[in-house]
Design a protein around this motif. Structure first.
Motif, PDB file in Angstrom:
ATOM      1  N   GLN A  98       0.846  -1.189   0.000  1.00  0.00           N
ATOM      2  CA  GLN A  98       0.000   0.000   0.000  1.00  0.00           C
ATOM      3  C   GLN A  98       0.879   1.236   0.000  1.00  0.00           C
ATOM      4  OE1 GLN A  98      -2.714  -0.387   3.422  1.00  0.00           O
ATOM      5  NE2 GLN A  98      -4.328  -0.632   1.919  1.00  0.00           N
ATOM      6  N   GLY A  99       0.340   2.272  -0.619  1.00  0.00           N
ATOM      7  CA  GLY A  99       1.004   3.555  -0.551  1.00  0.00           C
ATOM      8  C   GLY A  99       1.959   3.830  -1.696  1.00  0.00           C
ATOM      9  N   ASP A 100       2.394   2.815  -2.425  1.00  0.00           N
ATOM     10  CA  ASP A 100       3.240   3.099  -3.574  1.00  0.00           C
ATOM     11  C   ASP A 100       2.926   2.225  -4.775  1.00  0.00           C
ATOM     12  OD1 ASP A 100       6.263   1.307  -2.522  1.00  0.00           O
ATOM     13  OD2 ASP A 100       4.196   0.681  -2.824  1.00  0.00           O
ATOM     14  N   GLN A 101       1.800   1.567  -4.728  1.00  0.00           N
ATOM     15  CA  GLN A 101       1.434   0.712  -5.851  1.00  0.00           C
ATOM     16  C   GLN A 101      -0.071   0.775  -6.075  1.00  0.00           C
ATOM     17  OE1 GLN A 101       1.215  -3.713  -5.682  1.00  0.00           O
ATOM     18  NE2 GLN A 101       3.025  -3.592  -6.956  1.00  0.00           N
ATOM     19  N   ALA A 102      -0.441   0.856  -7.353  1.00  0.00           N
ATOM     20  CA  ALA A 102      -1.859   0.894  -7.682  1.00  0.00           C
ATOM     21  C   ALA A 102      -2.460  -0.490  -7.538  1.00  0.00           C
ATOM     22  CB  ALA A 102      -2.024   1.381  -9.114  1.00  0.00           C
ATOM     23  N   PRO A 103      -3.643  -0.602  -6.932  1.00  0.00           N
ATOM     24  CA  PRO A 103      -4.300  -1.904  -6.879  1.00  0.00           C
ATOM     25  C   PRO A 103      -4.812  -2.301  -8.255  1.00  0.00           C
ATOM     26  CG  PRO A 103      -5.698  -0.206  -5.906  1.00  0.00           C
ATOM     27  CD  PRO A 103      -4.395   0.437  -6.229  1.00  0.00           C
ATOM     28  N   LEU A 104      -4.890  -3.608  -8.475  1.00  0.00           N
ATOM     29  CA  LEU A 104      -5.484  -4.150  -9.695  1.00  0.00           C
ATOM     30  C   LEU A 104      -6.931  -4.523  -9.388  1.00  0.00           C
ATOM     31  CD1 LEU A 104      -2.818  -6.547 -11.242  1.00  0.00           C
ATOM     32  CD2 LEU A 104      -3.772  -4.491 -12.269  1.00  0.00           C
TER      33      LEU A 104
END
Lengths: 114, 110
Positions: A98-104
């Motif tokens: 979390q916080g640096d990656q977009a969820p799929l």
């Protein structure tokens, strides 16, 4: 590429019955989410799940809702009992962190409560 | 609560032209994500930005947390760019999930 799978794409259920929505997240992801979109409205956050626990939930995540991911299998959203206002498209999402990656996001499951 | 205002709600473009979509936020956000929903209903990730700009082919996005907005520019629009585009903002408490805009329906005409 990696995908979040939601099966089936549509579920029809009678009001008052229980329903379980299934999500098959990306295999190495650790964070899991459910979102709800009522027709014509914004997609809204329901719940964030990590390490077997609910991390955050919104006011839309009613007492009738529960989530789990038993033994690293499907990530599920259970609604018991269902109400007419639960009719919506439910989107599952997952992310490695979390916080640096977009969820799929998955393609959503349309739930129709009759 | 946090609000995301997305504009325009609909956009018609001739092939080869360009335009911009915009999202304004009522509070400072940590990051923004842009999606396109395809014909099957899948949300396709376009960009994830915590600051500055990113470019990918004919798409370019910018995010200014302090000024509370993000933009998505489409240049040299093609027919396959048609679809509904969404922005979604991530609050500083990112465990609270994304706050979505209502979407922009983009139609590209020959």
């Amino acid at each position: 590429g990696p995908k979040v799978l939601q099966i089936p794409s549509h579920q029809i259920i009678d009001m008052g019955q229980m329903v379980t929505l299934n999500c098959d997240p990306v295999s190495n992801h650790l964070y899991f989410y459910w979102y709800k979109q009522i027709l014509g409205q914004q997609m809204e956050f329901l719940v964030n799940f990590y390490n077997g626990k609910v991390m955050e939930k919104s006011k839309l995540f009613k007492d009738q809702f529960s989530v789990e991911r038993p033994d690293g299998s499907y990530f599920t959203l259970k609604i018991q009992p269902t109400a007419l206002e639960d009719s919506a498209v439910y989107f599952c999402a997952s992310s490695l962190n979390q916080g640096d990656q977009a969820p799929l996001f998955g393609e959503g499951t349309r739930l129709s409560v009759l | 609560g946090d609000q995301v205002e997305q504009s325009p709600s609909a956009l018609s473009l001739h092939e080869g032209t360009g335009s911009a979509l915009r999202c304004n936020f009522t509070t400072t956000m940590r990051a923004v994500q842009w999606f396109r929903k395809n014909s099957r209903g899948s949300l396709i990730n376009l960009f994830y930005l915590a600051s500055g700009t990113k470019e990918n082919g004919r798409l370019k996005s910018a995010f200014d947390s302090k000024e509370r907005y993000s933009t998505l520019h489409i240049r040299d629009a093609q027919l396959e760019d048609s679809g509904t585009y969404f922005c979604a903002a991530e609050a500083h408490n990112y465990a609270q999930g994304l706050t979505f805009g209502l979407g922009t329906r983009v139609s590209v005409f020959p």
